[in-house]
Design a protein around this motif. Structure first.
Motif, PDB file in Angstrom:
ATOM      1  N   ALA A  26       0.835  -1.207   0.000  1.00 20.98           N
ATOM      2  CA  ALA A  26       0.000   0.000   0.000  1.00 20.98           C
ATOM      3  C   ALA A  26       0.870   1.258   0.000  1.00 20.98           C
ATOM      4  O   ALA A  26       0.609   2.203  -0.760  1.00 20.98           O
ATOM      5  CB  ALA A  26      -0.933  -0.003   1.209  1.00 20.98           C
ATOM      6  N   LEU A  27       1.903   1.278   0.819  1.00 21.38           N
ATOM      7  CA  LEU A  27       2.780   2.455   0.880  1.00 21.38           C
ATOM      8  C   LEU A  27       3.551   2.635  -0.418  1.00 21.38           C
ATOM      9  O   LEU A  27       3.708   3.768  -0.902  1.00 21.38           O
ATOM     10  CB  LEU A  27       3.740   2.334   2.067  1.00 21.38           C
ATOM     11  N   ALA A  28       4.023   1.547  -1.005  1.00 25.71           N
ATOM     12  CA  ALA A  28       4.751   1.641  -2.276  1.00 25.71           C
ATOM     13  C   ALA A  28       3.838   2.150  -3.388  1.00 25.71           C
ATOM     14  O   ALA A  28       4.224   3.018  -4.171  1.00 25.71           O
ATOM     15  CB  ALA A  28       5.343   0.284  -2.645  1.00 25.71           C
ATOM     16  N   GLY A  29       2.631   1.611  -3.459  1.00 17.58           N
ATOM     17  CA  GLY A  29       1.681   2.075  -4.467  1.00 17.58           C
ATOM     18  C   GLY A  29       1.321   3.532  -4.273  1.00 17.58           C
ATOM     19  O   GLY A  29       1.245   4.304  -5.232  1.00 17.58           O
ATOM     20  N   GLY A  30       1.132   3.934  -3.022  1.00 11.09           N
ATOM     21  CA  GLY A  30       0.830   5.326  -2.726  1.00 11.09           C
ATOM     22  C   GLY A  30       1.974   6.249  -3.114  1.00 11.09           C
ATOM     23  O   GLY A  30       1.748   7.365  -3.591  1.00 11.09           O
ATOM     24  N   ALA A  31       3.210   5.791  -2.942  1.00 13.21           N
ATOM     25  CA  ALA A  31       4.378   6.594  -3.307  1.00 13.21           C
ATOM     26  C   ALA A  31       4.410   6.876  -4.811  1.00 13.21           C
ATOM     27  O   ALA A  31       4.958   7.889  -5.245  1.00 13.21           O
ATOM     28  CB  ALA A  31       5.663   5.899  -2.877  1.00 13.21           C
ATOM     29  N   ASP A  33       1.646   7.262  -6.569  1.00 15.48           N
ATOM     30  CA  ASP A  33       0.355   7.891  -6.851  1.00 15.48           C
ATOM     31  C   ASP A  33      -0.677   6.949  -7.469  1.00 15.48           C
ATOM     32  O   ASP A  33      -1.545   7.385  -8.233  1.00 15.48           O
ATOM     33  CB  ASP A  33       0.530   9.127  -7.733  1.00 15.48           C
ATOM     34  N   LEU A  34      -0.590   5.672  -7.150  1.00 16.72           N
ATOM     35  CA  LEU A  34      -1.620   4.737  -7.601  1.00 16.72           C
ATOM     36  C   LEU A  34      -2.840   4.879  -6.697  1.00 16.72           C
ATOM     37  O   LEU A  34      -2.694   5.075  -5.491  1.00 16.72           O
ATOM     38  CB  LEU A  34      -1.113   3.296  -7.527  1.00 16.72           C
ATOM     39  N   PRO A  35      -4.017   4.768  -7.248  1.00 16.62           N
ATOM     40  CA  PRO A  35      -5.221   4.756  -6.415  1.00 16.62           C
ATOM     41  C   PRO A  35      -5.272   3.441  -5.632  1.00 16.62           C
ATOM     42  O   PRO A  35      -5.419   2.373  -6.215  1.00 16.62           O
ATOM     43  CB  PRO A  35      -6.371   4.858  -7.414  1.00 16.62           C
ATOM     44  N   ILE A  36      -5.110   3.529  -4.314  1.00 14.30           N
ATOM     45  CA  ILE A  36      -5.017   2.344  -3.463  1.00 14.30           C
ATOM     46  C   ILE A  36      -6.163   2.336  -2.457  1.00 14.30           C
ATOM     47  O   ILE A  36      -6.472   3.350  -1.850  1.00 14.30           O
ATOM     48  CB  ILE A  36      -3.693   2.344  -2.661  1.00 14.30           C
ATOM     49  N   GLY A  37      -6.740   1.155  -2.275  1.00 12.22           N
ATOM     50  CA  GLY A  37      -7.690   0.918  -1.193  1.00 12.22           C
ATOM     51  C   GLY A  37      -7.147  -0.209  -0.338  1.00 12.22           C
ATOM     52  O   GLY A  37      -6.505  -1.127  -0.856  1.00 12.22           O
ATOM     53  N   PRO A  70      -1.970   7.678   5.264  1.00 17.32           N
ATOM     54  CA  PRO A  70      -2.514   8.924   4.704  1.00 17.32           C
ATOM     55  C   PRO A  70      -1.434   9.829   4.107  1.00 17.32           C
ATOM     56  O   PRO A  70      -1.692  10.535   3.128  1.00 17.32           O
ATOM     57  CB  PRO A  70      -3.184   9.601   5.907  1.00 17.32           C
ATOM     58  N   LEU A  71      -0.234   9.798   4.657  1.00 15.42           N
ATOM     59  CA  LEU A  71       0.863  10.611   4.120  1.00 15.42           C
ATOM     60  C   LEU A  71       1.255  10.185   2.714  1.00 15.42           C
ATOM     61  O   LEU A  71       1.772  10.974   1.936  1.00 15.42           O
ATOM     62  CB  LEU A  71       2.084  10.538   5.043  1.00 15.42           C
ATOM     63  N   PHE A  72       1.011   8.908   2.395  1.00 18.76           N
ATOM     64  CA  PHE A  72       1.323   8.376   1.076  1.00 18.76           C
ATOM     65  C   PHE A  72       0.094   8.361   0.158  1.00 18.76           C
ATOM     66  O   PHE A  72       0.107   7.737  -0.891  1.00 18.76           O
ATOM     67  CB  PHE A  72       1.903   6.965   1.202  1.00 18.76           C
TER      68      PHE A  72
END
Length: 119
Positions: A26-31, A33-37, A70-72
């Motif tokens: 999740a953190l890697a995807g967020g880094a 900018d992938l839409p992650i749930g 949330p930061l990512f």
């Protein structure tokens, strides 16, 4: 356009590597900018429980990873209502604000994402 990803985390925080791996993905995807749930299901809801002391099990604390979501840009956090109820957890006492989903919403959630990973 980036594909969206739903990560279903089903393991308790100290039962194996699955919980940490779900948070890492999740953190890697967020880094990027992938839409992650991120859906906490079954024993995965224990990751959100307050008052955990991982040092007693000689484990690393997942708290920092959870707080970093949330930061990512990982803001779509869900928990299964039945999983919380079965484990005696109240949604308003969890470490992070999550959207609590009933059985119907749980069935529909995966269809709103392009890819689904279960750990």
């Amino acid at each position: 356009m980036a594909k969206s990803l739903l990560i279903i985390s089903r393991q308790a925080p100290w039962s194996g590597p699955g919980a940490r791996e779900a948070l890492d993905i999740a953190l890697a995807g967020g880094a990027f900018d992938l839409p992650i749930g991120l859906l906490f299901l079954d024993d995965g809801v224990f990751q959100l429980a307050p008052g955990q002391v991982p040092a007693t099990l000689e484990q690393k604390d997942l708290q920092a990873n959870l707080q970093a979501l949330p930061l990512f840009g990982v803001d779509s956090l869900y928990a299964a209502a039945h999983s919380l109820a079965e484990r005696g957890l109240a949604a308003d006492a969890l470490k992070l604000p999550v959207q609590v989903l009933d059985a119907d919403a749980l069935r529909q959630l995966p269809q709103t994402y392009d890819q689904v990973i279960t750990l």
